[in-house]
Design a protein around this motif. Structure first.
Motif, mmCIF file in Angstrom:
data_model
loop_
_atom_site.group_PDB
_atom_site.id
_atom_site.type_symbol
_atom_site.label_atom_id
_atom_site.label_comp_id
_atom_site.label_asym_id
_atom_site.label_seq_id
_atom_site.Cartn_x
_atom_site.Cartn_y
_atom_site.Cartn_z
ATOM 1 N N GLU A 208 5.414 -12.911 -7.416
ATOM 2 C CA GLU A 208 6.683 -13.131 -5.715
ATOM 3 C C GLU A 208 7.487 -11.742 -5.644
ATOM 4 O OE1 GLU A 208 8.825 -16.724 -6.030
ATOM 5 O OE2 GLU A 208 7.842 -17.042 -7.647
ATOM 6 N N PHE A 209 7.020 -11.679 -3.900
ATOM 7 C CA PHE A 209 7.825 -10.446 -3.176
ATOM 8 C C PHE A 209 9.184 -10.903 -2.951
ATOM 9 C CE2 PHE A 209 3.751 -9.059 -3.064
ATOM 10 C CZ PHE A 209 3.331 -8.467 -3.413
ATOM 11 N N ARG A 210 9.697 -9.648 -3.315
ATOM 12 C CA ARG A 210 11.385 -9.782 -2.506
ATOM 13 C C ARG A 210 11.747 -8.541 -1.702
ATOM 14 N NH1 ARG A 210 11.646 -14.298 -4.542
ATOM 15 N NH2 ARG A 210 12.245 -14.953 -6.658
ATOM 16 N N ILE A 211 12.437 -8.834 -0.099
ATOM 17 C CA ILE A 211 12.942 -7.218 0.316
ATOM 18 C C ILE A 211 13.443 -7.108 0.342
ATOM 19 C CG2 ILE A 211 12.366 -6.417 2.872
ATOM 20 C CD1 ILE A 211 9.742 -7.134 0.887
ATOM 21 N N ASP A 212 14.016 -6.153 -0.205
ATOM 22 C CA ASP A 212 15.961 -5.632 -0.091
ATOM 23 C C ASP A 212 15.942 -5.097 1.028
ATOM 24 O OD1 ASP A 212 19.162 -4.911 -0.117
ATOM 25 O OD2 ASP A 212 17.904 -4.357 -1.630
ATOM 26 N N ARG A 213 16.643 -5.985 2.299
ATOM 27 C CA ARG A 213 16.958 -5.172 3.335
ATOM 28 C C ARG A 213 17.521 -4.050 3.794
ATOM 29 N NH1 ARG A 213 12.907 -7.590 6.540
ATOM 30 N NH2 ARG A 213 12.705 -10.577 5.875
ATOM 31 N N ARG A 214 18.572 -4.062 2.784
ATOM 32 C CA ARG A 214 19.630 -3.590 2.436
ATOM 33 C C ARG A 214 19.078 -1.918 1.806
ATOM 34 N NH1 ARG A 214 23.753 -6.453 -0.259
ATOM 35 N NH2 ARG A 214 22.490 -7.168 -0.880
ATOM 36 N N SER A 215 18.143 -1.806 1.616
ATOM 37 C CA SER A 215 18.153 -0.731 0.274
ATOM 38 C C SER A 215 17.929 0.914 1.018
ATOM 39 C CB SER A 215 16.872 -1.307 -0.511
ATOM 40 O OG SER A 215 15.982 -1.289 -0.181
ATOM 41 N N GLY A 216 16.918 0.713 1.951
ATOM 42 C CA GLY A 216 16.862 2.292 3.164
ATOM 43 C C GLY A 216 15.936 1.820 2.721
ATOM 44 N N VAL A 217 14.577 1.677 1.262
ATOM 45 C CA VAL A 217 13.021 1.532 1.996
ATOM 46 C C VAL A 217 12.436 0.449 2.194
ATOM 47 C CG1 VAL A 217 11.364 1.166 -0.656
ATOM 48 C CG2 VAL A 217 13.908 2.143 -1.039
ATOM 49 N N ALA A 218 11.842 1.525 2.674
ATOM 50 C CA ALA A 218 10.566 0.443 3.797
ATOM 51 C C ALA A 218 9.818 -0.628 3.224
ATOM 52 C CB ALA A 218 9.461 1.667 3.930
ATOM 53 N N ALA A 219 10.343 -1.359 3.909
ATOM 54 C CA ALA A 219 9.260 -2.645 2.991
ATOM 55 C C ALA A 219 8.056 -2.410 2.436
ATOM 56 C CB ALA A 219 9.096 -3.729 4.634
ATOM 57 N N TYR A 220 7.331 -2.449 3.171
ATOM 58 C CA TYR A 220 5.276 -1.844 2.293
ATOM 59 C C TYR A 220 5.453 -1.010 1.348
ATOM 60 C CZ TYR A 220 4.349 3.066 3.739
ATOM 61 O OH TYR A 220 4.807 4.504 3.314
ATOM 62 N N LEU A 221 6.482 -0.434 0.998
ATOM 63 C CA LEU A 221 6.885 0.553 0.297
ATOM 64 C C LEU A 221 8.051 0.241 -1.145
ATOM 65 C CD1 LEU A 221 7.772 4.435 0.734
ATOM 66 C CD2 LEU A 221 6.073 3.482 -0.236
ATOM 67 N N GLN A 222 8.589 -1.148 -0.186
ATOM 68 C CA GLN A 222 8.690 -2.055 -1.837
ATOM 69 C C GLN A 222 7.657 -3.848 -2.209
ATOM 70 O OE1 GLN A 222 12.671 -3.833 -1.145
ATOM 71 N NE2 GLN A 222 12.769 -2.774 0.970
ATOM 72 N N LEU A 223 7.176 -3.494 -1.352
ATOM 73 C CA LEU A 223 5.674 -4.744 -1.479
ATOM 74 C C LEU A 223 5.396 -3.389 -3.224
ATOM 75 C CD1 LEU A 223 5.050 -6.010 0.984
ATOM 76 C CD2 LEU A 223 6.159 -6.958 -0.097
ATOM 77 N N VAL A 224 4.637 -1.944 -1.991
ATOM 78 C CA VAL A 224 4.341 -1.222 -3.102
ATOM 79 C C VAL A 224 4.288 -1.320 -5.094
ATOM 80 C CG1 VAL A 224 2.896 0.912 -3.625
ATOM 81 C CG2 VAL A 224 2.700 -0.640 -1.153
ATOM 82 N N GLN A 225 5.953 -0.818 -4.702
ATOM 83 C CA GLN A 225 6.432 -0.309 -5.708
ATOM 84 C C GLN A 225 6.466 -2.238 -7.101
ATOM 85 O OE1 GLN A 225 10.097 0.991 -4.535
ATOM 86 N NE2 GLN A 225 9.842 2.935 -3.946
ATOM 87 N N GLN A 226 6.830 -2.809 -6.162
ATOM 88 C CA GLN A 226 6.182 -4.325 -6.956
ATOM 89 C C GLN A 226 5.255 -4.463 -7.777
ATOM 90 O OE1 GLN A 226 8.699 -7.637 -4.794
ATOM 91 N NE2 GLN A 226 9.490 -6.313 -3.696
ATOM 92 N N VAL A 227 4.326 -4.006 -7.270
ATOM 93 C CA VAL A 227 3.234 -4.185 -7.430
ATOM 94 C C VAL A 227 2.721 -3.161 -9.079
ATOM 95 C CG1 VAL A 227 0.195 -4.398 -7.105
ATOM 96 C CG2 VAL A 227 2.194 -5.327 -5.317
ATOM 97 N N ARG A 228 3.534 -1.610 -8.755
ATOM 98 C CA ARG A 228 2.632 -1.229 -9.806
ATOM 99 C C ARG A 228 3.992 -1.387 -11.142
ATOM 100 N NH1 ARG A 228 3.861 3.318 -5.347
ATOM 101 N NH2 ARG A 228 2.299 3.960 -4.885
ATOM 102 N N GLN A 229 4.871 -2.070 -10.789
ATOM 103 C CA GLN A 229 6.103 -2.524 -11.761
ATOM 104 C C GLN A 229 5.493 -3.961 -12.419
ATOM 105 O OE1 GLN A 229 10.232 -3.223 -10.312
ATOM 106 N NE2 GLN A 229 10.769 -3.489 -12.589
ATOM 107 N N ALA A 230 4.833 -4.582 -11.760
ATOM 108 C CA ALA A 230 4.042 -6.089 -11.821
ATOM 109 C C ALA A 230 3.251 -5.354 -13.493
ATOM 110 C CB ALA A 230 3.701 -6.839 -11.117
ATOM 111 N N LEU A 231 2.816 -4.359 -12.649
ATOM 112 C CA LEU A 231 1.057 -3.971 -13.738
ATOM 113 C C LEU A 231 1.687 -2.995 -14.752
ATOM 114 C CD1 LEU A 231 -0.766 -2.473 -10.518
ATOM 115 C CD2 LEU A 231 -1.748 -4.811 -12.596
ATOM 116 N N ARG A 232 2.977 -2.217 -14.198
ATOM 117 C CA ARG A 232 2.902 -2.197 -15.957
ATOM 118 C C ARG A 232 3.648 -2.740 -16.804
ATOM 119 N NH1 ARG A 232 4.655 2.108 -11.752
ATOM 120 N NH2 ARG A 232 3.217 4.041 -11.689
ATOM 121 N N LEU A 233 4.608 -4.030 -16.844
ATOM 122 C CA LEU A 233 5.226 -4.926 -17.482
ATOM 123 C C LEU A 233 4.057 -5.612 -17.790
ATOM 124 C CD1 LEU A 233 7.913 -5.186 -15.400
ATOM 125 C CD2 LEU A 233 7.806 -3.794 -17.852
ATOM 126 N N GLY A 234 2.320 -4.934 -17.207
ATOM 127 C CA GLY A 234 1.938 -6.230 -17.748
ATOM 128 C C GLY A 234 1.460 -7.755 -17.397
#
Length: 125
Positions: free
Chosen positions: A3-29
């Motif tokens: 389940e993706f979550r976007i933090d609009r205040r983070s300063g990180v582009a939304a597409y990068l947040q999605l990419v980072q969330q997938v990478r993290q989910a992969l690392r955590l199994g």
């Protein structure tokens, strides 16, 4: 399914947040090869971001060799970022949870904890 979550205040582009969330989910199994990512429509409905943003994130993940788009079927995980069998982080996670609770109880805010952990990670890696 993730389940993706976007933090609009983070300063990180939304597409990068999605990419980072997938990478993290992969690392955590949490995601494994064969798992399907949410459809573009599902991500747009859940996050209220532009479909092109989701496509950009999925293309980036595909370029990295982590996912494969199957026309008319969806986008699927094809490679893991996990550490392999036998490596567990349960004890380390418990210690980290306890440390974070102590830091919070000591009055540190989320941003303080993030800055401190980033500083230590930068020193160690």
């Amino acid at each position: 399914m993730i389940e993706f979550r976007i933090d609009r205040r983070s300063g990180v582009a939304a597409y990068l947040q999605l990419v980072q969330q997938v990478r993290q989910a992969l690392r955590l199994g949490l995601l494994q090869p064969g798992d399907q990512l949410p459809t573009l429509k599902e991500v747009v409905a859940a996050t209220a971001i532009n479909p092109n943003t989701v496509q950009k994130a999925y293309r980036e993940l595909e370029h990295e060799g982590l996912v494969e788009a199957r026309r008319g079927v969806g986008t699927f995980i094809v490679r893991s970022l996990g550490r392999g069998a036998g490596v567990t982080d349960g004890e380390l996670r418990e210690e980290l949870v306890a440390w974070m609770a102590r830091a919070r109880d000591a009055g540190l805010e989320r941003e303080d904890i993030e800055a401190l952990t980033k500083s230590v990670m930068d020193e160690q890696f």
